[in-house]
Design a protein around this motif. Sequence first.
Motif, mmCIF file in Angstrom:
data_model
loop_
_atom_site.group_PDB
_atom_site.id
_atom_site.type_symbol
_atom_site.label_atom_id
_atom_site.label_comp_id
_atom_site.label_asym_id
_atom_site.label_seq_id
_atom_site.Cartn_x
_atom_site.Cartn_y
_atom_site.Cartn_z
ATOM 1 N N GLU A 1 10.599 -5.769 -6.448
ATOM 2 C CA GLU A 1 10.767 -5.671 -5.849
ATOM 3 C C GLU A 1 11.162 -7.061 -4.238
ATOM 4 O O GLU A 1 11.811 -7.345 -3.280
ATOM 5 C CB GLU A 1 10.676 -4.240 -3.885
ATOM 6 C CG GLU A 1 11.232 -2.646 -5.930
ATOM 7 C CD GLU A 1 11.225 -1.778 -4.497
ATOM 8 O OE1 GLU A 1 10.511 -1.716 -3.495
ATOM 9 O OE2 GLU A 1 11.476 -0.727 -4.668
ATOM 10 N N LYS A 2 9.549 -7.184 -3.741
ATOM 11 C CA LYS A 2 9.871 -8.492 -3.318
ATOM 12 C C LYS A 2 9.921 -9.825 -3.687
ATOM 13 O O LYS A 2 10.365 -10.515 -3.493
ATOM 14 C CB LYS A 2 7.851 -8.124 -2.765
ATOM 15 C CG LYS A 2 7.945 -9.304 -1.272
ATOM 16 C CD LYS A 2 6.902 -8.616 -1.031
ATOM 17 C CE LYS A 2 6.702 -9.262 0.684
ATOM 18 N NZ LYS A 2 5.312 -9.021 1.263
ATOM 19 N N SER B 1 9.467 -12.536 -13.758
ATOM 20 C CA SER B 1 8.872 -11.536 -14.302
ATOM 21 C C SER B 1 7.859 -11.374 -14.365
ATOM 22 O O SER B 1 6.557 -11.930 -13.889
ATOM 23 C CB SER B 1 9.274 -11.572 -15.134
ATOM 24 O OG SER B 1 8.838 -11.258 -16.485
ATOM 25 N N PHE B 2 7.056 -9.802 -14.548
ATOM 26 C CA PHE B 2 6.041 -9.465 -13.719
ATOM 27 C C PHE B 2 5.588 -8.285 -15.130
ATOM 28 O O PHE B 2 5.027 -8.150 -15.404
ATOM 29 C CB PHE B 2 5.828 -7.754 -12.707
ATOM 30 C CG PHE B 2 5.748 -9.559 -11.392
ATOM 31 C CD1 PHE B 2 4.662 -9.594 -11.622
ATOM 32 C CD2 PHE B 2 7.327 -8.497 -10.583
ATOM 33 C CE1 PHE B 2 4.740 -9.477 -9.815
ATOM 34 C CE2 PHE B 2 7.425 -9.719 -10.175
ATOM 35 C CZ PHE B 2 5.969 -10.612 -8.898
ATOM 36 N N VAL C 1 0.717 -0.995 -0.265
ATOM 37 C CA VAL C 1 0.125 -0.085 -0.063
ATOM 38 C C VAL C 1 0.456 1.318 0.249
ATOM 39 O O VAL C 1 1.850 1.118 0.802
ATOM 40 C CB VAL C 1 -1.083 0.075 0.917
ATOM 41 C CG1 VAL C 1 -2.012 1.318 1.740
ATOM 42 C CG2 VAL C 1 -1.888 -1.085 0.983
ATOM 43 N N GLY C 2 0.679 1.456 -0.776
ATOM 44 C CA GLY C 2 1.310 3.662 -0.683
ATOM 45 C C GLY C 2 2.934 3.648 -1.989
ATOM 46 O O GLY C 2 3.186 3.811 -2.578
ATOM 47 N N LYS C 3 3.143 2.551 -2.539
ATOM 48 C CA LYS C 3 4.024 2.060 -3.108
ATOM 49 C C LYS C 3 2.959 1.840 -4.642
ATOM 50 O O LYS C 3 2.934 1.138 -5.223
ATOM 51 C CB LYS C 3 4.902 0.695 -2.690
ATOM 52 C CG LYS C 3 5.596 0.480 -1.915
ATOM 53 C CD LYS C 3 6.179 -0.293 -1.494
ATOM 54 C CE LYS C 3 6.646 -0.574 0.276
ATOM 55 N NZ LYS C 3 7.926 -1.464 0.050
ATOM 56 N N ASN C 4 4.486 2.027 -5.635
ATOM 57 C CA ASN C 4 4.108 2.810 -6.851
ATOM 58 C C ASN C 4 3.786 0.549 -7.375
ATOM 59 O O ASN C 4 4.707 -0.729 -7.429
ATOM 60 C CB ASN C 4 5.311 3.034 -7.798
ATOM 61 C CG ASN C 4 5.202 2.805 -9.363
ATOM 62 O OD1 ASN C 4 4.932 1.595 -10.097
ATOM 63 N ND2 ASN C 4 4.907 4.121 -10.122
ATOM 64 N N ALA C 5 3.206 0.639 -7.960
ATOM 65 C CA ALA C 5 2.575 -1.735 -8.066
ATOM 66 C C ALA C 5 3.981 -1.454 -8.928
ATOM 67 O O ALA C 5 3.732 -3.191 -9.312
ATOM 68 C CB ALA C 5 1.299 -1.319 -8.611
ATOM 69 N N PHE C 6 4.483 -0.647 -10.317
ATOM 70 C CA PHE C 6 5.121 -1.707 -11.605
ATOM 71 C C PHE C 6 6.946 -1.697 -10.212
ATOM 72 O O PHE C 6 7.541 -2.575 -11.259
ATOM 73 C CB PHE C 6 6.590 0.010 -11.980
ATOM 74 C CG PHE C 6 4.916 0.547 -12.966
ATOM 75 C CD1 PHE C 6 4.047 -0.823 -14.255
ATOM 76 C CD2 PHE C 6 3.930 0.638 -12.595
ATOM 77 C CE1 PHE C 6 3.214 -0.738 -14.767
ATOM 78 C CE2 PHE C 6 2.445 1.026 -13.728
ATOM 79 C CZ PHE C 6 2.578 0.447 -14.952
ATOM 80 N N GLN D 1 -1.596 -3.306 -17.001
ATOM 81 C CA GLN D 1 -1.114 -1.923 -16.437
ATOM 82 C C GLN D 1 -1.038 -0.288 -17.071
ATOM 83 O O GLN D 1 -1.964 0.375 -16.448
ATOM 84 C CB GLN D 1 -0.295 -1.997 -14.927
ATOM 85 C CG GLN D 1 -0.835 -2.643 -13.797
ATOM 86 C CD GLN D 1 0.297 -2.908 -12.397
ATOM 87 O OE1 GLN D 1 -0.278 -3.085 -10.973
ATOM 88 N NE2 GLN D 1 0.952 -3.007 -12.725
ATOM 89 N N ARG D 2 -0.504 -1.058 -16.987
ATOM 90 C CA ARG D 2 0.379 1.059 -18.152
ATOM 91 C C ARG D 2 -0.404 0.902 -19.208
ATOM 92 O O ARG D 2 -0.628 1.889 -19.361
ATOM 93 C CB ARG D 2 1.866 -0.077 -19.151
ATOM 94 C CG ARG D 2 1.900 1.371 -19.146
ATOM 95 C CD ARG D 2 4.226 1.056 -19.873
ATOM 96 N NE ARG D 2 4.353 0.918 -18.423
ATOM 97 C CZ ARG D 2 5.349 0.083 -18.363
ATOM 98 N NH1 ARG D 2 5.321 -1.251 -18.258
ATOM 99 N NH2 ARG D 2 6.185 0.094 -16.699
#
Length: 725
Positions: A245-246, A251-252, A235-240, A259-260
Amino acid sequence: MEILNTGSIWKLDPTLSQRYKRPGTEKNSVMIVALTALIFVAASAVMSQWSIREMSKIVRRQFNEEQMVIAHNVKNFIEREFSFLIREMENLSNELERNEDPEREIQSTLAHVIESGISKIEFHDRDAGIIYTGYPFHKEIARSPIEAGLSPSLDLDSGKIKQVTVSKLQITPAGIFIILALPVGHSGSRLLGCHVNVSWLLGPYLKNIKSGQTGYAWIIDGAGRFLFHPDISFVGKNAFFARKEKYQDISFVEINKIQRQEMLKGREGTGWYISGWHRGLVGRMEKLIAYTSVTISNVLPQQWSIAVVAPVFEIEEAVKGKYMHQFFMQLVVIFTIIAGASIILFFEMKWSRHMENEVNRQTEAVVKSEAKYRSLVESAEDFIFTVDPYGKFQSMNSFTSIFFKCRAEDYMGKGLSSLFPKKMSNSLQPLIRDVFERGKSIRKEFRLDLDGVQIVVDANMVPVRSETSDVTSVLCIARDITEDKKLERHLIHTEKLASLGVLAAGIAHEINNPLGVILGFSDLMLRKKDKFSQDYRDLKIIERQGLHCKEIVENLLGFVRTGEDHNDRQTDLNRCLEDAIRIVKHRFDKEGISLSTEFPDTIPMVKGDSRKLQQVFLNLINNAADAMPQGGGLAIRTFMDTHLHMVAVQFQDDGVAIEDKDIAHIFEPFFTTKPDGKGTGLGLFVSYGIITGLGGIMECETRKPVPADTACGGTIFTVKLMAIS
């Protein structure tokens, strides 16, 4: 066993005994059975795998459509909440323009919007600063820079805010905020600021959203930041970047593309992507996604995007489980048949070696077996007949000849039009030619009009082949499916009625919100008026009518609210009737229908669920009202039937009576005496089922009109239920 069929006469093949003695028959039969078994097993395995793949595609598509419905529900909730907040802020602005007591007005508004994620409401003056700040009394607000005043993104000094303006999202340590600002008055020097904590608004609703067993919803704003996600670390972070990061090993590409190219452009659709997390499960997994956009503001254009996702493995496991169960059942059946066939062949070979001198006796046994099969075909309650390429009858079973009141022998060699109506025979002829040409079965439904009664027939035309695989005739097996069609229509109508009940409950809930606002403001205005003034009396009228509407909505909600069946409960019949009467009382007053009741206190409790009984009573009361379009009278009374030890309820009206010829049919499904569009024909059918299911009795009789040539007379419905001593 091979049997020749001529007309309705079945004859034994005369070469049967010779072929029965043919050398090597037993050995060939064993090989054929074994080979057939292997083919069946292989075909079953291939078909199961193919079915699993095809069904998975269908289920995935349907599941995503259901997820899209959930996404639309979330969208409607958010847009409705923001519209509600904007209306409340506009009302507050109008009140503050007329009233110099901001504390009372702001606290009153907070009481209405307390469940909409409000963290505070500020009354701001350009010269004097913040005049008053109101907080929800039960919220513990974490102080942060955003709590000190309006958002820096709103220009408070330029006077540009002329209407409700929604600020951009502000992400702070205390949470994600959005501010609704609007001017108070026309000078532009005073502003209202409503701080909305997005997590408070979305959390209580979205955390309970579930797609399938474990699916969930998440939301991103126009910049691609998570506003809500079950994994609170997102929450509050950029979804991309948050996912990468986690889960760096995954590959996303697919979800980033969605999304884009779709979500951030305000589009809606469905798809799939690879994820690394799902409600505590970690690892690479495929998910289905349905997404749509929600418009937060048109003044400073803002759009969020809602996604509802669920893991694919839940769907695939369910589909595979069903088909694997089916596959294993097929294997059990096949191996059972093989075992049975092997036993039969074993004893047949043993019997053949030692009993060849008794071929004549075996022939007699075959004749008996032939008679058994002939009996099965002749006794089948289906239309069974065969025709040649020209549509001429070659055989016909007894059911067909009896149904059409003819002799099978008289129609051998004649065309279809000699027996069936012209329309049906013209439809059958090209289908028969198609079966001969293609060698494949065809199924089609037909409607037969016999003596004014229309029936629906399901006909299956199957090619009959010779030993050289040539199609020699067509076997037609037709079944009367009229009752099945009626049941299908019954189920469709029942589903429509259930949907109407859900819709009525939803509308009732929606009405409660404006009713609460009307009653709340009426109470506030009453406090300001003199009790002896005309304004005070007018406001009391508004309050009474609002409370009347609230009572109607509460009665409607109480009626449509469903629960578990409790047919073994004890019910106070008089109280159940009184509850039903309260629901329809407004209609009676409006249509000029007088109601008289006689409910003795000595009536014992009865067996049955009160809500089901209330459904029956409401249907009978409304039917009585429909029979009195010009007004009239309805009498309801309860009494004890001592002979049957049952409690009786009698409904007697003086409207248009049911005709004697219709009395025997009124409890049948879809039978109605009302004009088109006024009734479904299911009310009395469902009511009759409820009463008989409780072990009760439901009866109907008509009162003869006086004088006899008038249309009115009335109808009496009597319901009897088991009394509980």
